[in-house]
Scaffold this motif. Structure first.
Motif, mmCIF file in Angstrom:
data_model
loop_
_atom_site.group_PDB
_atom_site.id
_atom_site.type_symbol
_atom_site.label_atom_id
_atom_site.label_comp_id
_atom_site.label_asym_id
_atom_site.label_seq_id
_atom_site.Cartn_x
_atom_site.Cartn_y
_atom_site.Cartn_z
ATOM 1 N N LEU A 10 5.174 -4.572 -6.280
ATOM 2 C CA LEU A 10 6.449 -5.427 -6.451
ATOM 3 C C LEU A 10 6.182 -6.944 -5.674
ATOM 4 O O LEU A 10 6.265 -7.730 -6.058
ATOM 5 N N SER A 11 5.497 -6.713 -4.257
ATOM 6 C CA SER A 11 5.072 -8.092 -3.596
ATOM 7 C C SER A 11 4.224 -8.800 -4.380
ATOM 8 O O SER A 11 4.658 -10.211 -4.515
ATOM 9 N N GLU A 33 -5.455 -5.939 -9.178
ATOM 10 C CA GLU A 33 -4.767 -4.366 -8.875
ATOM 11 C C GLU A 33 -6.001 -3.510 -9.131
ATOM 12 O O GLU A 33 -6.552 -3.427 -10.235
ATOM 13 N N GLN A 34 -6.105 -2.606 -8.077
ATOM 14 C CA GLN A 34 -7.414 -1.610 -8.270
ATOM 15 C C GLN A 34 -7.053 -0.311 -9.201
ATOM 16 O O GLN A 34 -7.934 0.294 -9.607
ATOM 17 N N VAL A 43 3.083 1.091 -5.848
ATOM 18 C CA VAL A 43 3.066 2.547 -5.409
ATOM 19 C C VAL A 43 4.711 3.427 -5.852
ATOM 20 O O VAL A 43 4.665 4.180 -6.610
ATOM 21 N N TYR A 45 7.029 2.320 -7.941
ATOM 22 C CA TYR A 45 7.516 2.076 -9.173
ATOM 23 C C TYR A 45 6.494 2.656 -10.252
ATOM 24 O O TYR A 45 6.781 2.399 -11.827
ATOM 25 N N ASN A 55 16.789 4.115 -4.557
ATOM 26 C CA ASN A 55 17.624 4.159 -3.410
ATOM 27 C C ASN A 55 18.785 3.414 -3.327
ATOM 28 O O ASN A 55 19.580 3.429 -2.223
ATOM 29 N N ALA A 129 -10.449 -5.191 -4.779
ATOM 30 C CA ALA A 129 -10.926 -6.263 -4.013
ATOM 31 C C ALA A 129 -11.429 -5.380 -2.493
ATOM 32 O O ALA A 129 -10.714 -4.804 -1.854
ATOM 33 N N ASN A 160 2.199 -0.360 0.524
ATOM 34 C CA ASN A 160 2.071 1.096 1.371
ATOM 35 C C ASN A 160 0.932 1.780 1.088
ATOM 36 O O ASN A 160 0.620 2.088 -0.042
ATOM 37 N N THR A 442 10.149 -4.032 4.015
ATOM 38 C CA THR A 442 9.737 -3.192 2.868
ATOM 39 C C THR A 442 10.350 -3.158 1.654
ATOM 40 O O THR A 442 10.156 -2.537 0.690
ATOM 41 N N LEU A 444 13.232 -4.189 -1.456
ATOM 42 C CA LEU A 444 13.261 -5.356 -2.435
ATOM 43 C C LEU A 444 14.012 -6.472 -1.792
ATOM 44 O O LEU A 444 13.659 -7.655 -1.776
HETATM 45 C C1 LIG Z 1 8.261 5.975 -2.945
HETATM 46 C C2 LIG Z 1 8.917 4.741 -2.447
HETATM 47 C C3 LIG Z 1 10.141 4.250 -3.233
HETATM 48 C C4 LIG Z 1 10.797 3.180 -2.912
HETATM 49 N N1 LIG Z 1 12.051 2.953 -3.161
HETATM 50 C C5 LIG Z 1 12.517 1.842 -3.241
HETATM 51 C C6 LIG Z 1 13.861 1.230 -3.769
HETATM 52 O O1 LIG Z 1 14.334 2.304 -4.356
HETATM 53 N N2 LIG Z 1 14.210 0.328 -3.530
HETATM 54 C C7 LIG Z 1 13.676 -0.727 -2.653
HETATM 55 O O2 LIG Z 1 14.222 -1.954 -2.417
HETATM 56 N N3 LIG Z 1 12.583 -0.220 -1.822
HETATM 57 C C8 LIG Z 1 11.931 0.735 -2.175
HETATM 58 N N4 LIG Z 1 10.817 1.167 -1.679
HETATM 59 C C9 LIG Z 1 10.004 0.191 -0.799
HETATM 60 C C10 LIG Z 1 8.684 -0.345 -1.274
HETATM 61 O O3 LIG Z 1 8.203 -0.561 -0.101
HETATM 62 C C11 LIG Z 1 9.215 -1.920 -1.933
HETATM 63 O O4 LIG Z 1 10.069 -1.779 -2.840
HETATM 64 C C12 LIG Z 1 7.898 -2.482 -2.896
HETATM 65 O O5 LIG Z 1 7.594 -1.380 -3.750
HETATM 66 C C13 LIG Z 1 6.587 -2.694 -2.029
HETATM 67 O O6 LIG Z 1 5.811 -3.186 -2.902
HETATM 68 P P1 LIG Z 1 4.477 -3.884 -2.505
HETATM 69 O O7 LIG Z 1 3.968 -4.504 -3.711
HETATM 70 O O8 LIG Z 1 4.339 -4.599 -1.317
HETATM 71 O O9 LIG Z 1 3.319 -2.378 -2.370
HETATM 72 P P2 LIG Z 1 2.790 -1.308 -3.229
HETATM 73 O O10 LIG Z 1 3.959 -0.833 -4.125
HETATM 74 O O11 LIG Z 1 2.327 -0.429 -2.302
HETATM 75 O O12 LIG Z 1 1.722 -1.975 -4.037
HETATM 76 C C14 LIG Z 1 0.585 -2.415 -3.508
HETATM 77 C C15 LIG Z 1 -0.451 -2.481 -4.435
HETATM 78 O O13 LIG Z 1 -1.679 -3.100 -4.104
HETATM 79 C C16 LIG Z 1 -2.744 -2.418 -4.537
HETATM 80 N N5 LIG Z 1 -3.804 -2.541 -3.490
HETATM 81 C C17 LIG Z 1 -3.954 -2.321 -2.303
HETATM 82 N N6 LIG Z 1 -5.167 -2.702 -2.006
HETATM 83 C C18 LIG Z 1 -5.802 -3.324 -3.010
HETATM 84 C C19 LIG Z 1 -7.143 -3.830 -3.092
HETATM 85 N N7 LIG Z 1 -7.905 -3.957 -2.029
HETATM 86 N N8 LIG Z 1 -7.635 -4.210 -4.378
HETATM 87 C C20 LIG Z 1 -6.879 -4.213 -5.284
HETATM 88 N N9 LIG Z 1 -5.668 -3.531 -5.391
HETATM 89 C C21 LIG Z 1 -5.018 -3.067 -4.081
HETATM 90 C C22 LIG Z 1 -2.387 -0.882 -4.695
HETATM 91 O O14 LIG Z 1 -3.095 -0.170 -5.527
HETATM 92 C C23 LIG Z 1 -0.942 -0.956 -4.837
HETATM 93 O O15 LIG Z 1 -0.623 -0.878 -6.386
HETATM 94 C C24 LIG Z 1 10.248 2.132 -1.982
HETATM 95 C C25 LIG Z 1 8.931 2.596 -1.330
HETATM 96 C C26 LIG Z 1 8.364 3.804 -1.702
HETATM 97 C C27 LIG Z 1 6.912 4.094 -1.418
#
Ligand SMILES: Cc1cc2nc3c(=O)[nH]c(=O)nc-3n(C[C@H](O)[C@H](O)[C@H](O)COP(=O)(O)OP(=O)(O)OC[C@H]3O[C@@H](n4cnc5c(N)ncnc54)[C@H](O)[C@@H]3O)c2cc1C
Length: 472
Positions: A10-11, A33-34, A43, A45, A55, A129, A160, A442, A444
């Motif tokens: 998402l981020s 993305e790995q 993770v 979605y 949630n 990366a 995460n 953490t 959205l």
């Molecule tokens: C199971 C779960 C359910 C959730 N449900 C909700 C919800 O309903 N509503 C809400 O608001 N929030 C929810 N959250 C909170 C969640 O933290 C955020 O919504 C959001 O998904 C975080 O996104 P992110 O991109 O930061 O992290 P992530 O979703 O963890 O994505 C990071 C990505 O980076 C990739 N990556 C990492 N290191 C490397 C590298 N070195 N090289 C290449 N790729 C790499 C990983 O493979 C991963 O795909 C939930 C969290 C979890 C764990």
């Protein structure tokens, strides 16, 4: 301008969307993305669990704060594609499946890509990366494949990490096939005999998803949940009346106890006026970063030790239907939530023998289970993350974890600080790693705000240059 975003969850995806929407010609955005399936899902979605509701309701899951109904409108338009998953016509208060939200995120990236200005392009890289090194004012990113790119700016959006192992004497157990280290993959529940007892460590929202998924696959065995406090997330109430923004005490130094008392009093007054505790907690959310930063170190420690479990279980709530399910299973003795410390886990051949000590009890007890799943929540301590990229960045002094190991130190705009505390111009982060600075970072709601502000920062130099060119 060249910008790399490491992490396609998402981020990272939302950062790419804003960049594509706002950058002018001559901009290349690399989205890295790995894991192919996690591209634009991350993770949360990409989960393939049978039970994985968001949630928060559909009406609160828009990617864009200025278009609050965007997700709800998208799902209304596309609901015919999800007939098997949705119960009738979608309503704004429904808790939609997380995988559908992943489709929405992907679709909005595609929209941004096709609407981008001439000369603005998105390059998706499916690789891990493994290193980011400074090269003058630029950054060289190396991949597992040994390929490399050089960019002017880079964003770490690693999200995460899987939970860390608990400190038990029998560390060898963590190599055992009866132990599931990452709770988010559906394979943790596969090949599970229907009557097998299962232990879930941790009583977070992930535990709730697993209990729901076990039910959905017809599991009949007993499910044990062990967490130190034994507290469950509170149920969401879609009818929570919005409460005005709070006048947070400004007295310095602020203490955790002052805050606790303030919130308790505010809840008392709110309830007397027809609101609920949820109204007050929701109204506080915007102020959490400022409160966290105003708390002296010792008071942060007090908060983490004494108040955190209560804050987390009230702040991160589960859908009311999940709450009802857990209540029902507990009443039927199919689910037992234990406030206990996990002492050890050993594989006896037929089962896993789990030693626990209940809160307030002196004696230890044993549980025999078929499988153990770690639901203790993402590992936030970067010194314990087993990823080549994080190891390299730490070894090269390009990251600085905070004292409480919640994430990484950054300046106010998300620029990473190096080991000496100096901002690394052009290297940013957002999402979960910013928990160290903002505490709430953490969900959205926080991430969508951060992504918008970060893109402003990323394009600042570029737009200034463009303006100068236009004036000339
Ligand atoms: C199971 C779960 C359910 C959730 N449900 C909700 C919800 O309903 N509503 C809400 O608001 N929030 C929810 N959250 C909170 C969640 O933290 C955020 O919504 C959001 O998904 C975080 O996104 P992110 O991109 O930061 O992290 P992530 O979703 O963890 O994505 C990071 C990505 O980076 C990739 N990556 C990492 N290191 C490397 C590298 N070195 N090289 C290449 N790729 C790499 C990983 O493979 C991963 O795909 C939930 C969290 C979890 C764990």
């Amino acid at each position: 301008m060249t910008i790399a975003i490491i992490g396609g969850g998402l981020s990272g995806t939302l950062t790419a969307i804003h960049l594509l929407n706002r950058a002018s010609g001559g901009t290349t955005v690399y989205l890295i993305e790995q894991d192919r399936y996690r591209m634009n899902r991350g993770v949360a979605y990409s989960s393939q669990l049978a039970f994985q509701p968001l949630n928060v309701p559909a009406s609160a899951m828009s990617l864009f704060p200025d278009k609050p109904q965007d997700f709800y409108e998208w799902i209304l338009e596309h609901q015919h594609r999800y007939k098997g998953q949705l119960k009738g016509t979608v309503s704004a208060t429904d808790f939609i499946s997380r995988s559908i939200f992943g489709d929405y995120l992907k679709a909005r990236l595609q929209d941004a890509e096709s609407g981008a200005a001439k000369g603005v392009r998105l390059v998706r890289i499916y690789d891990e990366a493994t290193a980011v090194r400074r090269e003058g004012k630029a950054f060289q990113i190396t991949f597992r494949s040994n390929e490399a790119i050089t960019v002017e700016k880079a964003v770490l959006a690693p999200g995460n990490f899987p939970p860390g192992h608990l400190p038990i004497p029998t560390q060898a157990f963590y190599g055992n096939s009866r132990y599931v280290a990452s709770p988010w993959a559906a394979k943790g529940l596969s090949d599970l005999p229907a009557d097998a007892p299962v232990l879930l460590i941790g009583s977070s929202l992930t535990m709730v998803d697993l209990v729901g998924s076990l039910q959905a696959q017809g599991h009949r065995g007993k499910v044990y949940v062990v967490s130190r406090h034994g507290l469950l997330p509170q149920p969401f109430d879609v009818n929570t009346p919005p409460y005005p923004r709070l006048a947070i005490p400004q007295n310095a130094p602020l203490s955790a106890l002052d805050l606790f008392r303030f919130v308790r009093n505010e809840i008392g007054q709110a309830v007397a006026n027809g609101y609920t505790w949820r109204s007050v907690l929701d109204a506080m959310r915007e102020d959490i970063p400022a409160i966290w930063q105003a708390l002296p170190t010792q008071e942060r420690e007090r908060f983490l030790r004494h108040i955190r479990p209560y804050w987390e279980t009230h702040r991160h709530r589960m859908p009311a239907a999940s709450y009802d399910l857990l209540q029902r299973l507990q009443a039927q003795d199919k689910l037992e939530v234990l406030a206990a410390t996990l002492i050890d886990m050993q594989d006896t051949g037929d089962a896993v023998l789990v030693t626990i000590k209940r809160r307030g009890e002196a004696i230890q007890e044993k549980l025999a289970v078929y499988r153990v799943i770690n639901c203790t929540g993402p590992q936030c301590d970067f010194t314990k993350v087993e990823m080549p990229l994080m190891r390299q960045l730490l070894a090269d002094g390009l990251l600085q974890p905070d004292a409480f190991r919640l994430g990484l130190l950054t300046s106010h705009n998300g620029t990473l600080l190096d080991e000496r505390g100096t901002p690394i111009t052009g290297l940013f982060t957002l999402g979960p790693p910013r928990k160290a600075m903002l505490y709430e970072s953490t969900a959205l709601r926080e991430i969508r705000q951060q992504a918008r502000e970060l893109v402003q920062e990323l394009l600042q130099g570029d737009n200034a240059l463009l303006r100068a060119v236009q004036v000339a």
